[in-house]
Every structure is written in structure tokens, then in C-alpha cells.
Design a protein around this motif. Structure first.
Motif, PDB file in Angstrom:
ATOM      1  N   ARG A  11       0.799  -1.227   0.000  1.00 21.22           N
ATOM      2  CA  ARG A  11       0.000   0.000   0.000  1.00 21.22           C
ATOM      3  C   ARG A  11       0.838   1.286   0.000  1.00 21.22           C
ATOM      4  NH1 ARG A  11      -5.925   0.526   2.080  1.00 21.22           N
ATOM      5  NH2 ARG A  11      -6.342   2.649   1.379  1.00 21.22           N
ATOM      6  N   PRO A  12       1.843   1.433   0.868  1.00 19.49           N
ATOM      7  CA  PRO A  12       2.618   2.682   0.820  1.00 19.49           C
ATOM      8  C   PRO A  12       3.368   2.869  -0.494  1.00 19.49           C
ATOM      9  CG  PRO A  12       3.569   1.121   2.389  1.00 19.49           C
ATOM     10  CD  PRO A  12       2.242   0.589   2.007  1.00 19.49           C
ATOM     11  N   LEU A  13       3.814   1.784  -1.110  1.00 21.23           N
ATOM     12  CA  LEU A  13       4.509   1.905  -2.388  1.00 21.23           C
ATOM     13  C   LEU A  13       3.556   2.358  -3.488  1.00 21.23           C
ATOM     14  CD1 LEU A  13       6.772  -1.293  -2.345  1.00 21.23           C
ATOM     15  CD2 LEU A  13       7.497   1.083  -2.074  1.00 21.23           C
ATOM     16  N   VAL A  14       2.363   1.789  -3.505  1.00 19.26           N
ATOM     17  CA  VAL A  14       1.387   2.173  -4.519  1.00 19.26           C
ATOM     18  C   VAL A  14       0.957   3.625  -4.313  1.00 19.26           C
ATOM     19  CG1 VAL A  14      -0.894   1.685  -5.474  1.00 19.26           C
ATOM     20  CG2 VAL A  14       0.599  -0.201  -4.823  1.00 19.26           C
ATOM     21  N   GLU A  15       0.734   4.021  -3.068  1.00 20.42           N
ATOM     22  CA  GLU A  15       0.392   5.424  -2.765  1.00 20.42           C
ATOM     23  C   GLU A  15       1.496   6.361  -3.239  1.00 20.42           C
ATOM     24  OE1 GLU A  15      -2.221   6.868  -1.576  1.00 20.42           O
ATOM     25  OE2 GLU A  15      -3.367   5.495  -0.305  1.00 20.42           O
ATOM     26  N   LYS A  16       2.742   5.966  -2.990  1.00 22.56           N
ATOM     27  CA  LYS A  16       3.891   6.807  -3.332  1.00 22.56           C
ATOM     28  C   LYS A  16       3.955   7.091  -4.825  1.00 22.56           C
ATOM     29  CE  LYS A  16       8.968   6.831  -3.036  1.00 22.56           C
ATOM     30  NZ  LYS A  16      10.166   6.097  -2.518  1.00 22.56           N
ATOM     31  N   TYR A  17       3.726   6.081  -5.638  1.00 22.66           N
ATOM     32  CA  TYR A  17       3.944   6.239  -7.074  1.00 22.66           C
ATOM     33  C   TYR A  17       2.681   6.552  -7.863  1.00 22.66           C
ATOM     34  CZ  TYR A  17       8.697   4.906  -6.193  1.00 22.66           C
ATOM     35  OH  TYR A  17       9.982   4.908  -5.717  1.00 22.66           O
ATOM     36  N   PHE A  18       1.534   6.160  -7.390  1.00 25.04           N
ATOM     37  CA  PHE A  18       0.299   6.395  -8.142  1.00 25.04           C
ATOM     38  C   PHE A  18      -0.604   7.446  -7.503  1.00 25.04           C
ATOM     39  CE2 PHE A  18       1.628   2.181  -9.452  1.00 25.04           C
ATOM     40  CZ  PHE A  18       1.352   2.148 -10.807  1.00 25.04           C
ATOM     41  N   GLY A  19      -0.391   7.757  -6.221  1.00 19.92           N
ATOM     42  CA  GLY A  19      -1.338   8.582  -5.491  1.00 19.92           C
ATOM     43  C   GLY A  19      -1.519   9.979  -6.049  1.00 19.92           C
ATOM     44  N   ALA A  20      -0.477  10.554  -6.639  1.00 18.65           N
ATOM     45  CA  ALA A  20      -0.552  11.939  -7.125  1.00 18.65           C
ATOM     46  C   ALA A  20      -1.156  12.049  -8.520  1.00 18.65           C
ATOM     47  CB  ALA A  20       0.844  12.556  -7.113  1.00 18.65           C
ATOM     48  N   ILE A  21      -1.384  10.940  -9.176  1.00 16.86           N
ATOM     49  CA  ILE A  21      -1.947  10.997 -10.531  1.00 16.86           C
ATOM     50  C   ILE A  21      -3.424  11.344 -10.447  1.00 16.86           C
ATOM     51  CG2 ILE A  21      -2.353   9.687 -12.651  1.00 16.86           C
ATOM     52  CD1 ILE A  21       0.020   7.901 -11.873  1.00 16.86           C
ATOM     53  N   GLU A  22      -3.831  12.340 -11.198  1.00 20.09           N
ATOM     54  CA  GLU A  22      -5.206  12.814 -11.112  1.00 20.09           C
ATOM     55  C   GLU A  22      -6.172  11.865 -11.818  1.00 20.09           C
ATOM     56  OE1 GLU A  22      -5.492  16.760 -12.561  1.00 20.09           O
ATOM     57  OE2 GLU A  22      -4.133  17.610 -11.055  1.00 20.09           O
ATOM     58  N   ARG A  23      -7.399  11.869 -11.307  1.00 18.14           N
ATOM     59  CA  ARG A  23      -8.466  11.104 -11.956  1.00 18.14           C
ATOM     60  C   ARG A  23      -8.672  11.583 -13.386  1.00 18.14           C
ATOM     61  NH1 ARG A  23     -12.764   8.623  -9.054  1.00 18.14           N
ATOM     62  NH2 ARG A  23     -12.290   8.377  -6.847  1.00 18.14           N
ATOM     63  N   GLY A  24      -9.190  10.679 -14.187  1.00 16.30           N
ATOM     64  CA  GLY A  24      -9.598  11.029 -15.533  1.00 16.30           C
ATOM     65  C   GLY A  24     -11.041  10.626 -15.737  1.00 16.30           C
ATOM     66  N   PRO A  25     -11.544  10.763 -16.961  1.00 17.52           N
ATOM     67  CA  PRO A  25     -12.895  10.265 -17.224  1.00 17.52           C
ATOM     68  C   PRO A  25     -12.947   8.753 -17.021  1.00 17.52           C
ATOM     69  CG  PRO A  25     -12.111  11.679 -19.006  1.00 17.52           C
ATOM     70  CD  PRO A  25     -10.936  11.400 -18.131  1.00 17.52           C
ATOM     71  N   VAL A  26     -14.096   8.255 -16.624  1.00 16.66           N
ATOM     72  CA  VAL A  26     -14.283   6.809 -16.494  1.00 16.66           C
ATOM     73  C   VAL A  26     -14.806   6.273 -17.825  1.00 16.66           C
ATOM     74  CG1 VAL A  26     -15.556   4.963 -15.342  1.00 16.66           C
ATOM     75  CG2 VAL A  26     -14.698   6.904 -14.026  1.00 16.66           C
ATOM     76  N   ASN A  27     -14.134   5.269 -18.337  1.00 15.55           N
ATOM     77  CA  ASN A  27     -14.599   4.644 -19.580  1.00 15.55           C
ATOM     78  C   ASN A  27     -15.652   3.602 -19.244  1.00 15.55           C
ATOM     79  OD1 ASN A  27     -14.484   3.968 -22.446  1.00 15.55           O
ATOM     80  ND2 ASN A  27     -13.658   2.023 -21.730  1.00 15.55           N
ATOM     81  N   THR A  28     -16.887   3.922 -19.507  1.00 10.33           N
ATOM     82  CA  THR A  28     -17.948   2.935 -19.331  1.00 10.33           C
ATOM     83  C   THR A  28     -17.918   1.999 -20.527  1.00 10.33           C
ATOM     84  OG1 THR A  28     -19.318   4.538 -18.157  1.00 10.33           O
ATOM     85  CG2 THR A  28     -20.415   2.577 -19.045  1.00 10.33           C
ATOM     86  N   PRO A  29     -17.643   0.716 -20.305  1.00  9.58           N
ATOM     87  CA  PRO A  29     -17.529  -0.205 -21.445  1.00  9.58           C
ATOM     88  C   PRO A  29     -18.741  -0.102 -22.353  1.00  9.58           C
ATOM     89  CG  PRO A  29     -16.856  -1.303 -19.442  1.00  9.58           C
ATOM     90  CD  PRO A  29     -17.429   0.020 -19.021  1.00  9.58           C
ATOM     91  N   ALA A  30     -18.477  -0.052 -23.630  1.00  8.18           N
ATOM     92  CA  ALA A  30     -19.554   0.116 -24.602  1.00  8.18           C
ATOM     93  C   ALA A  30     -20.622  -0.957 -24.432  1.00  8.18           C
ATOM     94  CB  ALA A  30     -18.980   0.064 -26.018  1.00  8.18           C
ATOM     95  N   ALA A  31     -21.848  -0.515 -24.366  1.00 14.82           N
ATOM     96  CA  ALA A  31     -22.953  -1.476 -24.324  1.00 14.82           C
ATOM     97  C   ALA A  31     -22.976  -2.236 -25.642  1.00 14.82           C
ATOM     98  CB  ALA A  31     -24.270  -0.747 -24.097  1.00 14.82           C
ATOM     99  N   ALA A  32     -23.240  -3.514 -25.555  1.00 16.18           N
ATOM    100  CA  ALA A  32     -23.204  -4.327 -26.767  1.00 16.18           C
ATOM    101  C   ALA A  32     -24.186  -5.470 -26.634  1.00 16.18           C
ATOM    102  CB  ALA A  32     -21.795  -4.865 -27.010  1.00 16.18           C
ATOM    103  N   ALA A  33     -25.280  -5.374 -27.370  1.00 13.27           N
ATOM    104  CA  ALA A  33     -26.245  -6.464 -27.376  1.00 13.27           C
ATOM    105  C   ALA A  33     -25.666  -7.670 -28.098  1.00 13.27           C
ATOM    106  CB  ALA A  33     -27.520  -6.004 -28.075  1.00 13.27           C
ATOM    107  N   ILE A  34     -26.245  -8.833 -27.830  1.00 17.51           N
ATOM    108  CA  ILE A  34     -25.821 -10.049 -28.526  1.00 17.51           C
ATOM    109  C   ILE A  34     -26.649 -10.133 -29.796  1.00 17.51           C
ATOM    110  CG2 ILE A  34     -25.569 -12.543 -28.377  1.00 17.51           C
ATOM    111  CD1 ILE A  34     -25.735 -12.173 -25.277  1.00 17.51           C
ATOM    112  N   PRO A  35     -26.046  -9.828 -30.945  1.00 21.20           N
ATOM    113  CA  PRO A  35     -26.849  -9.806 -32.179  1.00 21.20           C
ATOM    114  C   PRO A  35     -27.236 -11.217 -32.609  1.00 21.20           C
ATOM    115  CG  PRO A  35     -24.543  -9.456 -32.693  1.00 21.20           C
ATOM    116  CD  PRO A  35     -24.632  -9.497 -31.198  1.00 21.20           C
ATOM    117  N   GLU A  36     -28.309 -11.293 -33.373  1.00 19.69           N
ATOM    118  CA  GLU A  36     -28.734 -12.566 -33.942  1.00 19.69           C
ATOM    119  C   GLU A  36     -28.886 -12.394 -35.442  1.00 19.69           C
ATOM    120  OE1 GLU A  36     -32.409 -15.834 -33.687  1.00 19.69           O
ATOM    121  OE2 GLU A  36     -32.146 -14.326 -32.113  1.00 19.69           O
TER     122      GLU A  36
END
Length: 950
Positions: free
Chosen positions: A252-277
Motif C-alpha cells: 500500500r505505501p509503495l502504490v500510494e507513493k507512485y500512483f497517489g498523485a496521478i489525477e483522476r480522468g474520465p471513467v470509460n464505461t464499457p460500450a454497451a453491446a447487445a448479442i446480435p442474432e
């Protein structure tokens, strides 16, 4: 991990493969079928599978999962981004994959190629991949290098764009386009596009392949690329998994140290995809350079979150995936009208594809094969599978999972298992829930799922031998007169935040397992090592034979014989062997290459006794039934014919006899020719067995979680009472190996309509694999051609962008050591590429040998990666066999660190210059002669042109 989602849809585009040319096994005369009581119950096996983990989330949204596994001083690092090709808008296909490449090309604080930093750490099992649903990066690093790995991963997540230049974009665009050409150039290489476009018509998110289109890649601008990164690669759109020699409290402290300062970005909502027939059944006929007609049927199916997932996967295995599948038994074994069958459930996040296929035996009626395939599918759907079929398929899945979880990282270890569950279905324990379903799955559930999904309209794709009718999509850059080496604009590196590189801590040295040696009652030597990370036992019995044992007139004999060992013994039929393996969850494979013929058992230790009994029967009592011989011979011949239609196969079969000499033990690629295999009789197989596969010509290798004293009695019962019964022992005459020619030449093999050329060249060296100095030659080659950062690859891939990848390799065999260079290159740069290969090799052997920087990088990498190389029992087993082959002590790998430390630029240069001579290379070029020959003529070398037989 469960393999439901780990297989690329590209793998099912064509099912023309045939059984391995060397697939043998063994048994003893009194063997009988395994009783159900001897097999461990499936729920007991599932109880062996557990990946305990701790999960937490940083304030910026990064999901972190940690699994502690202290078996080795290594940590698997897996970074998964929730973005794949299904998330690409129209006009930007291939962006996710292109960005995967760019994210290896340096970040603001690590501006060099990322493979450089990975090698500095001694990383193993490292790569990146892009699928329809995600992009991932992974590496296994020594524990002391974990902080450096986290710094590296975080820098490309948060501080990448300042390092993305126009030059890098242009170069990686070219690399990706050559990756596409390389796939398209294979027989059946255009089939995948047809499947995707038919089953998922635009604008469906799965309606284009991850590789993208040439036009969209051509059009990708710097602003497009930067916008794509800002939108998709924030920490709150990512999952980091650490598995191995680390706890959650340490992580946890290592991950906080290296990733903690990176700012959030937009969340990619996985594209909705129906099962075609499909509205109705679709039938497509394509032609290509294939040896036999393949008929494949495809249905759209549900994705990973469906309750039908496990049932459909098991149903597909029963239909055409298991060795004892219904299609295999009927079409291949009994009726012998097909040389191969396949079936699979290929599931992605939102959708899936069910596939069933058969490759028609040459000379048989394709319509008849298709009709029988349809009858068998309909019968299974109407009547359902048996309880035994379901249990066998389920056991195979569970056994595969147990074996895979020995590894913390890589393509399919614990880190991937946890990451895929979290990213795809928001549940790291997804694998466990699928296993629980497997434990209780009923035939009725399998039947219901197949009735639900496999009675809908389907796509049938028939791939026939013939001239390819479809056109390649080519990049706009081909034919462009612009100088490929011109300096592009916008190449300024900017650094937004200075982030110093952490030091690599003291790293643990390799502790190779202690290898104990003993003998069985008949004198057979046994090498044993204990590994207890998973409840698995691996046994290999190796015979001094290999394809080098083939008589010149009977090339392919060893391979054909080995293929027949598990196709029936004196007490078991081919089908019974397949079914018994599946009930046990065992893998019994054969191979060994040029110098050894090896039978390898990988068994769940709970089922070791019956698995070993089956292996023994296969090794000792092959029936070599005439009917099975006819069947396997037909499969083998079709396989040879197919090899002669792939660029790599053509090049290998052409160059091998030129290098080693047609009459030498290594004068064939190992498979034989259509003519030589056709001439092999049952008497030849019996002769091979009696001359080579005998106990006084064998060594036994074992890696197990059991102690030697507990396992040796079973080994002695299996092989210790085996008495030799041989005719005169065969001899291998290595004195017939050819010397390198006095003058270099080019052999051009005309393969029309090829968007790439395959360059394959080399020579026989005076090195010996048994000599200590081979290590110096290997490391010298690590500067020239041996890995990603070597000069040949960096030139043609990373600088020129003319190839997806180039390698030079030291080919070690017991009786000869060759040096081989392979380079698939875009067709319009064939001459330029060969000129560059020759220039690089020539300079390396004269005035531009190994540099000090290369030496430091190579030596550090070789030393630091040693612990990670032997993480698995399979790797240990292979190392033991290699040591025995080259007469090395069993602690050989522990001695390498000192050897590496003492290497100098002078010692590596001397090794390369002693072994290699540019003027004695033979070069084979497989490509479109009309386009390629004029380019090659400018090199001023003798050219011999060969036309392929149709």
C-alpha cells in the motif's frame, strides 16, 4: 486461470491445424482401465484452488489487489486498463492497440524503450496486449525491483504525453501495420475479418478487429492520440494487481507513493453491446493457401456475465474440444473423413462466439463431412451429453486452472486471474465461482444452454485451397517515395513532473532446487527435484533419439512414431486413452525436438498413481495399429502440406537442408516430406521403437510436491521392471553435417501476392552447445539479435518500422550449433531490409562490437532474471533435461551468475567473431518474386529462384 476469456477470437478463425507431429506416450502390458474409485473427486480438486487477496482503492480511484505468495523472491505486476477495441469510435479503429505500442516507447521520466527498463530489472514474462475489452501490461520482477516497476508503470499512466512525439507515433504506426501484414500473410489470415464483420455488423462495438484498419491507422494524428490517452488511461479506469513476494501492508505505501498523485480522468464505461442474432443462416466461401478445406460454423453467444458461460464451454469441449470429443471420435477416428476438428466457446465481456469446425481429409467429400458434422451437433443438442462427458470436460478445466496458478504473473497466472475478474465482472473471485459451477454442472444444464444458443441462425465459413481472391488492405505509406529516415516534426520531449528513478534493492540469487539422483531397479537414471507450490507432479522420460534418429530415406519416422504412441496400446484403444486422460485431468505429451524423444506427464498429484499407470502403458506398449497409422499418417501429411503454405514453414523447409546438409541428422525440419512419410510402414515404427525407445537408452526426470522416497516406488513399478528388448541400437552420424559455404547467396522462393516477405538466413558455426564458452556467444547475440533491444530488431522495427519483429538466435543442438536470423518485413522494403541485416551483422563482427552499455544491460538482465526463470515446476523440469542433454552439472544455472559477471566486451566480441562469418551466410527470402527480386538484385549477391509446387 479458467480459460473462458483468455483465447483470442483470431485463434478460431481457421481450424486447419493437425495433431502435433511428435505426440507420444507409454504403458505396461498388464495395464487396465482406471477405476472411478482411484480418481480424486472433482470437489476435492476444486478445494485445492484458492487465491486469497486484499483489495483497496486509492483516493484517485485506482483499484489495487494484492495476493501474497512467498514461494520465490518475485512479484507479478499486472496493470489492466478498462479500454479495448470495442470502445473505439468509427474512424479510430486500432487506437487502443496502437496506444499499447506507444506506451512501451517511453514516458517523461523514462524516455527510453520500456523493454530497456524491464531488462535492467531482470523482469520475466513481460509484455502488453490489447483485446476487444481491455489493454494490459504485465511483468514479473525480482522483489527488490518492485519499486522500480511501480515507478515505471505509474510514469506511463500519469506522465506519458510529454514523451509521445511525432516520430514515435509514425514509427509505431508502421510497426502495427506490419503486425497486421504479418497476420494477413498467413494462410487464412483474412478469415477473422469476415467472421467479425458478419456476426457483429457495424456499428456494433465488436464489429471491427483490435488491429484496426490501415486507413484509420494512417489517419491517426497526434491530437487524436493525445485525446485518446486523456480520456481512457486515468487511474480510476485501471486495476493494478500485485501477486507474489509481497503483502498488502508492504504494497500500500509503495502504490500510494507512485500512483497517489496521478489525477483522476474520465471513467470509460464499457460500450454497451447487445448479442446480435443473424436474420438467417449465412454461408461464405473463401479461398487461400491452405492444404485442406476447412468448414467452420459460428454462432453469437453471451459474454462473461452470463450464467450459460460454463455450460456452453463444457458443451463445446464435449463436441469438439476434448481429445475424445464426439466430432473427433466420429469424423477423425472412426470414419476418417476429417484430419482435424475443433470447437470452442470464446467469450468476451459483452458477447461471445461459439465455434465448431472440421478440416476435411484431402480426397474426401466436403459436403459429406459437413453433413456428418451437422448430424453430430444436432444429436448432442437433442439428447444432451452424458454425465461422464460433463465430468471429463470439467476435470480438464479444473486441472488446467490448478497448473496455471503455479505462476504469479505472465499471460495466465494468479495476477491475470484476479485482474480479469475485477475488470470484466467486478469480481476478483470470478474464477472461484466458475469452478463451483463446474463442480455441480449437470448434463441437462449443458443441453439447455446449447439448445438456447446453437439453434439460432449461424454463419458457415468454408475455406478452400486455391488462390486468394480477397485483396489486402494496404497502408498509404507503401509506394510513397518519401525518405523513411527523414526527421519528422514535433519531436520535443517535455517533462511535466520530475520523478527520480528509485534504486533497485539487493536482489536474491537463484536458488535452483536441489536435484537428487537415483536409479531404478533396471539401472535407469532418475533426476528428481521437489516443488510444492501446487499439487502437481511432472514426469519426463527422455530417450536419446529425436528427429536426428530418422534414416535419411524415412524422414519424419520419429515424429510419426511418437504421434502414434497414444493412439492405442495393447490394452487400450485411442479413445480409451483420451477419455482416461480427461477423467484424471492429466496431460501426456510427447516431443523433445532434434536430439531427444520425450514423453511428459503432468498429473494432479491426487491422481498420480492412475496417471502414471496410463503413461507407462503408452510408453511401453504401443499397438501401432494399421488403421490408426493410416489416420495419423494422413493428418501428418496434411500438416506438412500446410507448413509448405506458410511463409515460416516454406523458409524453414528450404533453409534447413541447405545449412546442415540433406544427408545429415539435422538435414530436415523434423517433420519429413510428403514422400518420406508416405513410405513409412508399421515395420518401420516397430524398428524405431526397438532401436531407440528402450530403457537402457532413457533417463527419467521428476518434479513433484511429493518427496522422492514417496514417489520412487511408483516410478520403479512403472519403469524399473522394464527390460530392454532391442535390435541393434541406432546411430547418429554427426560427421555428415555440412560446413558453411565459402560464399553467401540468396535463395528466393516465389510466393505471389504476399504483402510481406519472410527473410530467413544463417550459417553453421564452430561452437558446441556442451562448451562453457557457449554462454559468451549467447550473450554476444543478446546485443545483436537475441531480444527486443538487440540491434537487428531495434533497427528494422523501432527505427525503420519495416517489421513487427526481428530476431537472431543461436540454435543449439547436440551435434551442431547454428545461427539463424528471421525477419518478416513489408514487401516493398525487402531489399532494404536484407541490406540492413547484413550491414548490422558485418559491423558487429568488425568495428562495432558489443558496447559497454550493452554489456552492462545484458549482464544485469541475465543475472537478475534467473530467479524468475525457474518459478514453475515445468521450467525446472526443462532445465534438468537440458543439463542432462549437454552433460552439465545439475546446479549449472546457479553457476551462471559468476560467469556473467566475468564477461567483458572483448570476451563477447571474440565469441561472436569466432563463430560467425557474414560472407558464409545463406539467405532464404520467401515473397512475391515480381516485387522482391529487383530489390534483391541491387545487393550484388548470387540469387537462385525457386517456384513453389502447387
Amino acid at each position: 486461470m479458467l480459460r473462458f476469456a483468455s483465447t483470442s477470437l483470431a485463434a478460431i478463425a481457421i481450424a486447419t491445424s493437425v495433431p502435433a507431429l511428435a505426440d507420444n506416450h507409454a504403458a505396461k502390458p498388464e495395464a487396465a482401465a482406471t477405476s472411478a474409485e482411484a480418481i480424486a473427486p472433482l470437489p476435492d480438486l476444486i478445494d485445492e484452488v484458492a487465491i486469497p487477496y486484499t483489495q483497496f482503492e486509492l483516493d484517485n480511484g485506482l483499484t489495487v489487489i494484492v495476493h501474497e505468495d512467498r514461494k520465490a523472491p518475485i512479484v507479478g505486476v499486472a496493470m489492466w486498463y478498462n479500454v479495448g477495441s470495442k470502445d473505439e469510435p468509427e474512424g479510430k479503429t486500432g487506437f487502443a492497440h496502437l496506444f499499447e505500442h506507444l506506451m512501451f516507447n517511453g514516458s517523461e521520466n523514462a524516455p527510453g524503450d520500456y523493454f530497456q527498463y524491464l531488462q535492467e530489472m531482470g523482469a520475466t514474462d513481460y509484455n502488453g496486449t490489447t483485446s476487444f475489452d481491455r489493454t494490459n501490461y504485465f511483468q514479473t520482477v525480482p522483489s527488490g525491483a518492485l519499486e522500480r516497476a511501480l515507478w515505471l508503470e505509474s510514469d506511463r499512466m500519469g506522465y506519458l504525453l510529454g514523451a509521445v512525439t511525432q516520430e514515435k507515433l509514425d514509427n509505431q504506426r508502421g510497426v502495427v501495420q506490419n503486425e497486421k501484414r504479418q497476420g494477413d500473410n498467413q494462410p487464412g489470415g483474412l478469415v477473422f475479418y469476415e467472421i467479425v464483420e458478419t456476426l457483429f455488423p457495424k456499428p456494433h462495438p465488436y464489429g471491427h478487429t483490435p488491429i484496426g484498419s490501415m486507413a484509420d491507422l494512417d489517419a491517426a494524428s497526434m491530437e487524436d492520440v493525445r485525446a485518446w490517452f486523456r480520456d481512457k488511461y486515468g487511474p480510476n479506469n485501471a486495476t493494478l494487481v500485485l501477486a507474489g513476494d509481497i503483502s498488502a501492508d508492504e504494497a500500500r505505501p509503495l502504490v500510494e507513493k507512485y500512483f497517489g498523485a496521478i489525477e483522476r480522468g474520465p471513467v470509460n464505461t464499457p460500450a454497451a453491446a447487445a448479442i446480435p442474432e443473424l436474420d438467417e443462416d449465412v454461408r461464405t466461401v473463401m479461398k487461400d493457401q491452405v492444404a485442406a478445406t476447412n468448414i467452420s460454423r459460428y454462432w453469437t453467444a453471451p459474454g462473461l456475465d452470463s450464467r450459460d458461460l460454463v455450460a456452453l464451454t463444457v458443451g463445446a469441449e464435449i463436441l469438439g474440444g476434448l481429445s475424445s470429443s464426439r466430432l473427433d471420435n466420429a469424423l477423425v477416428r472412426d470414419e476418417q473423413i476429417a484430419v482435424g476438428v475443433s470447437a470452442g466457446n470464446f467469450s468476451f465481456q459483452r458477447v461471445g462466439v461459439l465455434n465448431v469446425g472440421a478440416t476435411v481429409k484431402p480426397g474426401e467429400d466436403a459436403a459429406k463431412v459437413e453433413a456428418r458434422m451437422d448430424e453430430i451437433i444436432a444429436e448432442l443438442i437433442a439428447e444432451g451429453p452424458t454425465e461422464d462427458e460433463v465430468r471429463r470436460a470439467a476435470t480438464q478445466q479444473v486441472a488446467s486452472t490448478i497448473r496455471g496458478l503455479e505462476q504469479v504473473g505472465g499471460f495466465g497466472g494468479k495476477a491475470v486471474t484476479l485482474a480479469s475478474g475485477e475488470v470484466f465482472v467486478d469480481d476478483p473471485e470470478f474464477y472461484a465461482k466458475q469452478l463451483e459451477i463446474l463442480a455441480t454442472l449437470t448434463p441437462a444444464e449443458v443441453q439447455a444452454a446449447m439448445q438456447r444458443w446453437m439453434t439460432r441462425p449461424a454463419m458457415t465459413l468454408v475455406l478452400e485451397p486455391g488462390e486468394r481472391e480477397d485483396d489486402y488492405e494496404e497502408a498509404a505509406s507503401v509506394g510513397d517515395s518519401e525518405d523513411a529516415d527523414a526527421d519528422p516534426a514535433d519531436n520535443t520531449l517535455t517533462v511535466s513532473v520530475e520523478r527520480p528513478k528509485p534504486e533497485i534493492e539487493t536482489l536474491a540469487e537463484l536458488d535452483f532446487p536441489t536435484v537428487q539422483e537415483t536409479t531404478l531397479s533396471n539401472g535407469m537414471k532418475v533426476y528428481y527435484a521437489q516443488r510444492d507450490a501446487v499439487p502437481v507432479t511432472r514426469v519426463a522420460i527422455s530417450f536419446d533419439a529425436g528427429s536426428a534418429a530418422d534414416p535419411v530415406a524415412k524422414r519424419g519416422l520419429e515424429g510419426l512414431a511418437m504421434s502414434l504412441y497414444d493412439e492405442g496400446t495393447t490394452t487400450r484403444s485411442s479413445r480409451e486413452i483420451a477419455e482416461e486422460r480427461e477423467r484424471l485431468g492429466a496431460v501426456i505429451s510427447t516431443g523433445g525436438g532434434s536430439d531427444r524423444s520425450t514423453f511428459t506427464l503432468t498429473a494432479l498429484t491426487a491422481n498420480l498413481a492412475p496417471s502414471l499407470d496410463l503413461m507407462t502403458d503408452i510408453v511401453r506398449n504401443p499397438a501401432f495399429d494399421e488403421g490408426e497409422l493410416r489416420r495419423v499418417k494422413a493428418q501428418t501429411i496434411t500438416g506438412i502440406q500446410q507448413q509448405m503454405r506458410t511463409p515460416q514453414g516454406i523458409a524453414n523447409m528450404t533453409l534447413t537442408p541447405l545449412l546442415y546438409g540433406e544427408d545429415s541428422p539435422y538435414g530436415d525440419s523434423g517433420s519429413g516430406t510428403v514422400e518420406s512419410v508416405s513410405a513409412i510402414t508399421r515395420d518401420d515404427l516397430v524398428m524405431f521403437k526397438n532401436r531407440w525407445i528402450q530403457p537402457d537408452n532413457a533417463e527419467l526426470f521428476v518434479v513433484s510436491d511429493m518427496a522422492l522416497e514417496d514417489i520412487k516406488p511408483a516410478l520403479d513399478e512403472a519403469f524399473g521392471q522394464w527390460a530392454a528388448n532391442r535390435m541393434a541400437r541406432g546411430l547418429k552420424d554427426f560427421s555428415t553435417i555440412a560446413e558453411a559455404p565459402e560464399q553467401t547467396r540468396i535463395v528466393l522462393v516465389n510466393r505471389p501476392n504476399s504483402p510481406q516477405s519472410f527473410i530467413y538466413g544463417g550459417m553453421i558455426t564452430n561452437a558446441r552447445a556442451q562448451d562453457a564458452g557457449i554462454v559468451d556467444l549467447l550473450n554476444a547475440n543478446n546485443a545483436l539479435g537475441g531480444n527486443f533491444l538487440a540491434r537487428l530488431n531495434m533497427n528494422l522495427r523501432e527505427t525503420k518500422g519495416w517489421s513487427y519483429g526481428v530476431r537472431g538466435g543461436v540454435s543449439q543442438r547436440e551435434g551442431a550449433v547454428g545461427y539463424l536470423v528471421s525477419a518478416p518485413v513489408q514487401a516493398d522494403r525487402t531489399g532494404d531490409s536484407l541490406a540492413e541485416l547484413r550491414r548490422e551483422i558485418g559491423e558487429f563482427l568488425t568495428d562495432r562490437g558489443v558496447s559497454e552499455d550493452e554489456l552492462v544491460r545484458i549482464v544485469n538482465n541475465e543475472i537478475r532474471e534467473l530467479p524468475g526463470q525457474f518459478e514453475t515446476s515445468g521450467a525446472v523440469l526443462n532445465a534438468m533435461q537440458t543439463n542432462a542433454l549437454y552433460d552439465r552439472p545439475m546446479d549449472y544455472y546457479e553457476t551462471l551468475s559468476e560467469r556473467y559477471t566475468n564477461q567483458t566486451t572483448e570476451s563477447l566480441d571474440a565469441a561472436a567473431r569466432e563463430a560467425l562469418d557474414l560472407d558464409r551466410f545463406t539467405w532464404v527470402v520467401v515473397g512475391d518474386a515480381e516485387k522482391v527480386r529487383p530489390q534483391l538484385e541491387t545487393l550484388g549477391l548470387p540469387i537462385e529462384q525457386i517456384e513453389l509446387e502447387q
